[in-house]
Design an enzyme around this catalytic site. Structure first.
Site, PDB file in Angstrom:
ATOM      1  N   PHE A  55       0.868  -1.172   0.000  1.00 26.95           N
ATOM      2  CA  PHE A  55       0.000   0.000   0.000  1.00 26.95           C
ATOM      3  C   PHE A  55       0.904   1.221   0.000  1.00 26.95           C
ATOM      4  CE2 PHE A  55      -3.960  -2.104   0.825  1.00 26.95           C
ATOM      5  CZ  PHE A  55      -3.608  -3.251   1.511  1.00 26.95           C
ATOM      6  N   ASP A  56       0.771   2.093  -0.990  1.00 26.83           N
ATOM      7  CA  ASP A  56       1.650   3.261  -1.022  1.00 26.83           C
ATOM      8  C   ASP A  56       0.904   4.576  -1.107  1.00 26.83           C
ATOM      9  OD1 ASP A  56       0.792   3.249  -3.654  1.00 26.83           O
ATOM     10  OD2 ASP A  56       2.750   3.687  -4.475  1.00 26.83           O
ATOM     11  N   LYS A  57      -0.367   4.557  -1.141  1.00 29.56           N
ATOM     12  CA  LYS A  57      -1.127   5.792  -1.264  1.00 29.56           C
ATOM     13  C   LYS A  57      -1.417   6.352   0.121  1.00 29.56           C
ATOM     14  CE  LYS A  57      -4.163   8.312  -3.863  1.00 29.56           C
ATOM     15  NZ  LYS A  57      -3.574   9.592  -3.898  1.00 29.56           N
ATOM     16  N   THR A  58      -1.100   7.609   0.326  1.00 32.15           N
ATOM     17  CA  THR A  58      -1.382   8.258   1.597  1.00 32.15           C
ATOM     18  C   THR A  58      -2.882   8.168   1.863  1.00 32.15           C
ATOM     19  OG1 THR A  58       0.461   9.765   1.355  1.00 32.15           O
ATOM     20  CG2 THR A  58      -1.304  10.449   2.837  1.00 32.15           C
ATOM     21  N   GLY A 184       3.895   7.335   4.752  1.00 28.70           N
ATOM     22  CA  GLY A 184       2.672   8.011   4.389  1.00 28.70           C
ATOM     23  C   GLY A 184       2.166   7.690   3.053  1.00 28.70           C
TER      24      GLY A 184
END
Length: 184
Positions: A55-58, A184
């Site tokens: 998961f890389d989306k703030t 984040g």
């Protein structure tokens, strides 16, 4: 089992032809009710091969309320210089930087935003940039890797400043079944 499938295929090939799309629709509907959107039918088939999810989306595992980490460590003039550019952007990191700096008076002219890279502006001394490592010209020899989201400032003299940001994990992040950190 094979004989049974062979009989079905020979006697009613449409049954198997309809079964796969029907299963995909039912599975997609159940996933949607659970808050997961399946964009393509073959995504479910490919999901069986997945062993890692990133998961890389703030805001996915975090609250999305970014804040400047250790604001007291920055020189006020540097923070004000960065703020003059940051307040001209809607990017979450720029918004967090501008909020941490408080009120600032822009001493820049000709401010330009290049989507995906950052902002630049002119001062009486030369161009300044605020944005990604590549945009401001951070060399590979500068190691500032870590778990924080970051933006960089290069002032007119070429001095580089890294701004790191923190974000809190969402209360339900542990329910995702993954190991999460403070990225984040």
């Amino acid at each position: 089992m094979l004989n049974g499938i062979a009989v079905l295929i020979i006697t009613c090939p449409c049954a198997l032809g309809l079964a796969v799309p029907a299963v995909q629709v039912v599975a997609g509907g159940r996933l949607l009710r659970a808050g997961i959107l399946v964009k393509s039918g073959d995504a479910l088939e490919r999901l069986a091969e997945v062993d890692t999810v990133v998961f890389d989306k703030t805001g996915t595992l975090t609250t999305g309320a970014l804040r400047l980490a250790e604001p007291e460590r920055y020189i006020e003039a540097t923070l004000a210089l960065a703020c003059g550019l940051a307040r001209e952007s809607r990017h979450p990191l720029s918004r967090a930087l501008a909020a941490a700096a408080g009120t600032c008076v822009a001493t820049h002219s000709n401010i330009r935003e290049v989507p995906g890279y950052g902002l630049s502006g002119d001062t009486g001394s030369g161009e300044i940039r605020l944005g990604s490592r590549a945009w401001v010209g951070v060399g590979e020899d500068i190691d500032a890797t870590g778990t924080q989201a970051e933006i960089w400032l290069r002032d007119a003299a070429g001095i580089l400043t890294r701004f790191g940001f923190d974000d809190e994990l969402r209360a339900d992040a542990a329910e995702s079944g993954v190991i999460a950190d403070k990225r984040g």
